[in-house]
Design a protein around this motif. Structure first.
Motif, short mmCIF file in Angstrom:
data_model
loop_
_atom_site.label_atom_id
_atom_site.label_comp_id
_atom_site.label_asym_id
_atom_site.label_seq_id
_atom_site.Cartn_x
_atom_site.Cartn_y
_atom_site.Cartn_z
N MET A 1 6.97 -19.14 2.44
CA MET A 1 7.06 -17.71 2.65
C MET A 1 6.89 -16.94 1.35
N SER A 2 7.47 -17.46 0.29
CA SER A 2 7.40 -16.78 -1.00
C SER A 2 5.94 -16.69 -1.49
N GLN A 3 5.18 -17.76 -1.29
CA GLN A 3 3.77 -17.76 -1.71
C GLN A 3 2.97 -16.73 -0.92
N GLN A 4 3.28 -16.57 0.36
CA GLN A 4 2.59 -15.58 1.18
C GLN A 4 2.90 -14.16 0.71
N LEU A 5 4.15 -13.92 0.31
CA LEU A 5 4.53 -12.60 -0.20
C LEU A 5 3.82 -12.30 -1.51
N LYS A 6 3.71 -13.29 -2.39
CA LYS A 6 3.00 -13.10 -3.65
C LYS A 6 1.53 -12.78 -3.39
N SER A 7 0.93 -13.49 -2.46
CA SER A 7 -0.47 -13.26 -2.13
C SER A 7 -0.67 -11.86 -1.54
N LEU A 8 0.23 -11.47 -0.65
CA LEU A 8 0.14 -10.14 -0.04
C LEU A 8 0.32 -9.05 -1.09
N ALA A 9 1.28 -9.22 -1.98
CA ALA A 9 1.51 -8.23 -3.04
C ALA A 9 0.29 -8.11 -3.93
N GLY A 10 -0.32 -9.24 -4.26
CA GLY A 10 -1.52 -9.22 -5.08
C GLY A 10 -2.67 -8.49 -4.40
N ARG A 11 -2.82 -8.72 -3.12
CA ARG A 11 -3.90 -8.06 -2.37
C ARG A 11 -3.67 -6.56 -2.24
N LEU A 12 -2.43 -6.14 -2.19
CA LEU A 12 -2.14 -4.71 -2.09
C LEU A 12 -2.26 -4.00 -3.43
N LEU A 13 -1.86 -4.69 -4.49
CA LEU A 13 -1.82 -4.04 -5.80
C LEU A 13 -3.16 -4.01 -6.53
N ARG A 14 -3.97 -5.02 -6.36
CA ARG A 14 -5.23 -5.08 -7.11
C ARG A 14 -6.12 -3.86 -6.89
N PRO A 15 -6.43 -3.47 -5.65
CA PRO A 15 -7.29 -2.29 -5.48
C PRO A 15 -6.63 -1.00 -5.97
N THR A 16 -5.31 -0.95 -5.87
CA THR A 16 -4.60 0.25 -6.28
C THR A 16 -4.61 0.39 -7.80
N LEU A 17 -4.59 -0.73 -8.51
CA LEU A 17 -4.49 -0.68 -9.96
C LEU A 17 -5.83 -0.71 -10.68
N LEU A 18 -6.95 -0.71 -9.98
CA LEU A 18 -8.25 -0.70 -10.65
C LEU A 18 -8.44 0.52 -11.55
N PRO A 19 -8.08 1.73 -11.11
CA PRO A 19 -8.21 2.86 -12.02
C PRO A 19 -7.32 2.74 -13.25
#
Length: 92
Positions: free
Chosen positions: A1-19
């Motif tokens: 479960m922890s690995q899935q949360l890390k993956s989900l957080a990464g997918r949400l944050l990457r596009p947001t942090l591009l600028p």
């Protein structure tokens, strides 16, 4: 479960942090130009580059604020949709 949360957080944050990443690169570029101007002894270029570096730094801060605000909106929407989460609209 922890690995899935890390993956989900990464997918949400990457596009947001591009600028933010772009703005940091811009800031690093300006700081590099300040160092080069200092090595040449060009005081006019130093002040101009410092002013542009400060503008880039303000842009970074604004991009971080926008990214955090967008992330907050996504989380609020997800909490409101899930009736099992505390604070959700369907749970009350």
């Amino acid at each position: 479960m922890s690995q899935q949360l890390k993956s989900l957080a990464g997918r949400l944050l990457r596009p947001t942090l591009l600028p933010v990443q772009f703005a940091l690169l811009l800031f690093q570029f300006r700081v590099g130009r300040v160092k080069a101007a200092r090595a040449r002894g060009d005081r006019g270029a130093i002040s101009i580059e410092l002013a542009l570096a400060i503008i880039a730094l303000v842009f970074v801060a604004g991009a971080v604020a926008v990214a955090l605000y967008a992330l907050k909106d996504k989380v609020v929407k997800k909490v409101e949709q899930d009736p099992n989460m505390p604070g959700a609209g369907a749970a009350t």
